[in-house]
Write a protein that holds these residues in place. Structure first.
Motif, PDB file in Angstrom:
ATOM      1  N   SER A 140     -10.872 -11.735  -7.067  1.00 50.54           N
ATOM      2  CA  SER A 140     -11.315 -12.612  -5.850  1.00 50.54           C
ATOM      3  C   SER A 140     -10.495 -12.542  -4.825  1.00 50.54           C
ATOM      4  O   SER A 140     -10.784 -12.767  -3.597  1.00 50.54           O
ATOM      5  CB  SER A 140     -11.415 -14.226  -6.082  1.00 50.54           C
ATOM      6  N   GLN A 141      -9.399 -11.775  -4.782  1.00 57.18           N
ATOM      7  CA  GLN A 141      -8.306 -11.786  -3.893  1.00 57.18           C
ATOM      8  C   GLN A 141      -8.286 -10.284  -3.425  1.00 57.18           C
ATOM      9  O   GLN A 141      -7.202  -9.721  -2.658  1.00 57.18           O
ATOM     10  CB  GLN A 141      -7.128 -12.031  -4.280  1.00 57.18           C
ATOM     11  N   THR A 142      -9.400  -9.390  -3.599  1.00 56.74           N
ATOM     12  CA  THR A 142      -9.282  -7.853  -3.254  1.00 56.74           C
ATOM     13  C   THR A 142      -9.196  -7.687  -1.679  1.00 56.74           C
ATOM     14  O   THR A 142      -9.876  -8.556  -1.041  1.00 56.74           O
ATOM     15  CB  THR A 142     -10.495  -7.337  -3.790  1.00 56.74           C
ATOM     16  N   ARG A 143      -8.598  -6.670  -1.347  1.00 60.42           N
ATOM     17  CA  ARG A 143      -8.657  -6.301  -0.001  1.00 60.42           C
ATOM     18  C   ARG A 143      -8.936  -4.791   0.136  1.00 60.42           C
ATOM     19  O   ARG A 143      -8.742  -4.017  -1.103  1.00 60.42           O
ATOM     20  CB  ARG A 143      -7.346  -6.673   0.722  1.00 60.42           C
ATOM     21  N   VAL A 144      -8.991  -4.279   1.132  1.00 62.51           N
ATOM     22  CA  VAL A 144      -9.446  -2.633   1.273  1.00 62.51           C
ATOM     23  C   VAL A 144      -7.864  -1.975   1.587  1.00 62.51           C
ATOM     24  O   VAL A 144      -7.032  -2.324   2.182  1.00 62.51           O
ATOM     25  CB  VAL A 144     -10.050  -2.270   2.597  1.00 62.51           C
ATOM     26  N   LEU A 145      -7.742  -1.199   0.485  1.00 63.47           N
ATOM     27  CA  LEU A 145      -6.506  -0.578   0.678  1.00 63.47           C
ATOM     28  C   LEU A 145      -6.800   0.869   1.207  1.00 63.47           C
ATOM     29  O   LEU A 145      -7.561   1.713   0.402  1.00 63.47           O
ATOM     30  CB  LEU A 145      -5.809  -0.320  -0.936  1.00 63.47           C
ATOM     31  N   GLN A 146      -5.978   1.550   1.966  1.00 64.38           N
ATOM     32  CA  GLN A 146      -6.013   2.847   2.656  1.00 64.38           C
ATOM     33  C   GLN A 146      -4.835   3.701   2.337  1.00 64.38           C
ATOM     34  O   GLN A 146      -4.953   5.091   2.639  1.00 64.38           O
ATOM     35  CB  GLN A 146      -6.347   2.626   4.062  1.00 64.38           C
ATOM     36  N   THR A 147      -3.535   3.341   2.281  1.00 60.80           N
ATOM     37  CA  THR A 147      -2.446   4.133   2.160  1.00 60.80           C
ATOM     38  C   THR A 147      -1.502   3.974   0.724  1.00 60.80           C
ATOM     39  O   THR A 147      -1.668   2.868  -0.074  1.00 60.80           O
ATOM     40  CB  THR A 147      -1.442   3.854   3.394  1.00 60.80           C
ATOM     41  N   LEU A 148      -0.539   4.895   0.650  1.00 63.93           N
ATOM     42  CA  LEU A 148       0.326   4.721  -0.293  1.00 63.93           C
ATOM     43  C   LEU A 148       1.359   3.574  -0.115  1.00 63.93           C
ATOM     44  O   LEU A 148       1.538   2.813  -1.050  1.00 63.93           O
ATOM     45  CB  LEU A 148       1.163   6.026  -0.342  1.00 63.93           C
ATOM     46  N   GLY A 149       1.389   2.969   1.067  1.00 61.67           N
ATOM     47  CA  GLY A 149       2.308   1.922   1.259  1.00 61.67           C
ATOM     48  C   GLY A 149       1.525   0.807   0.651  1.00 61.67           C
ATOM     49  O   GLY A 149       2.186  -0.368   0.438  1.00 61.67           O
ATOM     50  N   ASP A 150       0.079   0.450   1.153  1.00 60.28           N
ATOM     51  CA  ASP A 150      -0.739  -0.485   0.652  1.00 60.28           C
ATOM     52  C   ASP A 150      -0.537  -0.831  -1.028  1.00 60.28           C
ATOM     53  O   ASP A 150      -0.201  -1.532  -1.296  1.00 60.28           O
ATOM     54  CB  ASP A 150      -1.855  -0.418   1.113  1.00 60.28           C
ATOM     55  N   ILE A 151      -0.465   0.382  -1.810  1.00 60.58           N
ATOM     56  CA  ILE A 151      -0.562   0.464  -2.921  1.00 60.58           C
ATOM     57  C   ILE A 151       0.860  -0.120  -3.397  1.00 60.58           C
ATOM     58  O   ILE A 151       0.829  -1.039  -4.320  1.00 60.58           O
ATOM     59  CB  ILE A 151      -0.742   1.805  -3.552  1.00 60.58           C
ATOM     60  N   ALA A 152       1.916   0.438  -2.579  1.00 62.73           N
ATOM     61  CA  ALA A 152       3.194   0.301  -3.340  1.00 62.73           C
ATOM     62  C   ALA A 152       3.530  -1.379  -3.028  1.00 62.73           C
ATOM     63  O   ALA A 152       4.199  -2.146  -3.935  1.00 62.73           O
ATOM     64  CB  ALA A 152       4.350   1.125  -2.352  1.00 62.73           C
ATOM     65  N   SER A 153       3.150  -1.853  -1.998  1.00 67.23           N
ATOM     66  CA  SER A 153       3.175  -3.242  -1.698  1.00 67.23           C
ATOM     67  C   SER A 153       2.591  -4.191  -2.405  1.00 67.23           C
ATOM     68  O   SER A 153       2.985  -5.199  -2.900  1.00 67.23           O
ATOM     69  CB  SER A 153       2.997  -3.419  -0.100  1.00 67.23           C
TER      70      SER A 153
END
Length: 384
Positions: free
Chosen positions: A332-345
């Motif tokens: 329910s808390q998903t968001r659009v991820l686009q970068t390796l930084g997004d994944i790491a965070s």
């Protein structure tokens, strides 16, 4: 920094076969709601803080693009084999193949790490009979085709020269003939350290699967069911589906799929199972992150598009991708991820779990292309 430094590869894989079995149904039945991604690169940096419902659909423009890729012809065990050139470990060879085909061939130095057990052998002629080979002489000779246990799309380049004074110069069509000519002291073979990605498209009694819906490719086309739209050996063109995704910095990339390991996902994608692909883990394969839940979309699992750990121009780029699964702990808390930084965070915060797919054995041959290359070679015969 390599993603290997901040992702834990030793966590137990909790996602497996059932996700693949659900892909086709999930992609053809997903609801079309109102969440839209920006559709060009200048608008692509959507804030990662934007939350969306897990029932939403991330609709990218030009999600699936039919592209025409030049075919090359060679010989395998006396038979014709048709293949493409997408990546090579040597910069000069990449330029040579780009100029020959008119299609950009990626320079991928990491392919030089390919283990011996995962190499095929291709023989390129430097003299002799004039023809359509890479150096202007007869067509290349390959040691194996898909379905053979020793087949790999990653071929080590061997340069073949007819010796001075050879009197029986003729077209060679098999490794057996090469060996006989070598024993007769008619030719010399120089084994180089160059590795070229030459995925086979059509061969004796086989080819890549051609999609049944090949004349109607659009943004809702399911990922599964084959990656080829048409194989034309007269015009020497293969038309394939280029899938849209993100590079490590959020830039737009496209990729095709030519072969994979293990067998089950390869069969579902309609590409050959190549046992040698799995040997690239830790030895030339680069991380590609795919989503197993969250926002519905055009990714191979039926969710948002994936993120690669390298762009085609990066030094760590490889067409061989080690698939990592991303699972949202709270969908329910998903968001659009686009970068390796997004994944790491988000991995650091505990919002997502990253695990190697298929017990760490899932490797896919997915050559990446930039947006300019895809638009330049977009097929005029089929598609959007």
């Amino acid at each position: 920094m390599s993603t290997n430094n901040f992702f834990n590869r030793n966590r137990k894989t909790i996602v497996g076969t059932l996700f693949f079995l659900a892909v086709f149904l999930s992609m053809i039945t997903m609801p079309i709601l109102s969440v839209n991604a920006q559709t060009n690169q200048s608008q692509s940096n959507m804030p990662s803080s934007q939350l969306t419902s897990s029932a939403s659909v991330l609709k990218l423009a030009n999600t699936n693009v039919p592209i025409d890729i030049p075919l090359l012809k060679g010989y395998e065990n006396g038979n014709e084999i048709y293949f493409i050139a997408t990546d090579v470990s040597d910069k000069n060879t990449a330029s040579l193949l780009t100029n020959k085909t008119g299609f950009k061939v990626n320079y991928a130095p990491i392919l030089s790490q390919t283990p011996e057990s995962a190499k095929g052998q291709v023989y390129v002629f430097t003299n002799g009979i004039n023809g359509n080979g890479s150096l202007g002489f007869q067509n290349e000779v390959m040691n194996a085709k898909p379905g053979d246990k020793n087949y790999s799309p990653l071929f080590q380049v061997n340069l073949v020269s007819w010796n001075e004074g050879a009197t029986n110069i003729s077209e060679i069509k098999s490794v057996g003939q090469l060996n006989q000519s070598l024993q007769n002291n008619e030719i010399s073979i120089n084994k180089t350290d160059i590795i070229v990605n030459h995925p086979a498209i059509k061969w004796s009694n086989g080819s890549l699967m051609v999609r049944e819906d090949s004349k109607n490719i659009n943004d809702e086309t399911p990922y599964m069911g084959g990656q080829v739209l048409d194989i034309d050996t007269e015009k020497m063109i293969v038309t394939m589906v280029a899938h849209r995704g993100w590079g490590p910095d959020g830039s737009t990339i496209y990729y095709i799929v030519t072969d994979a390991a293990p067998k089950m996902p390869a069969d579902m994608m309609g590409v050959p199972f190549v046992e040698a692909d799995s040997q690239l883990v830790g030895k030339g394969a680069v991380d590609l992150f795919q989503f197993t839940n969250g926002i519905n979309g055009s990714g191979p699992m039926g969710f948002q598009a994936g993120i690669g750990a390298a762009n085609p121009t990066d030094e760590n780029y490889s067409p061989m991708w080690f698939i990592q699964f991303i699972e949202w702990k709270d969908p329910s808390q998903t968001r659009v991820l686009q970068t390796l930084g997004d994944i790491a965070s988000l991995q650091s915060s505990g919002a997502i779990e990253v695990t190697p797919a298929m017990d760490g054995k899932h490797v896919v041959n997915c050559p990446f292309f930039d947006e300019e290359t895809v638009l330049k070679h977009k097929s005029k015969q089929v598609g959007l």
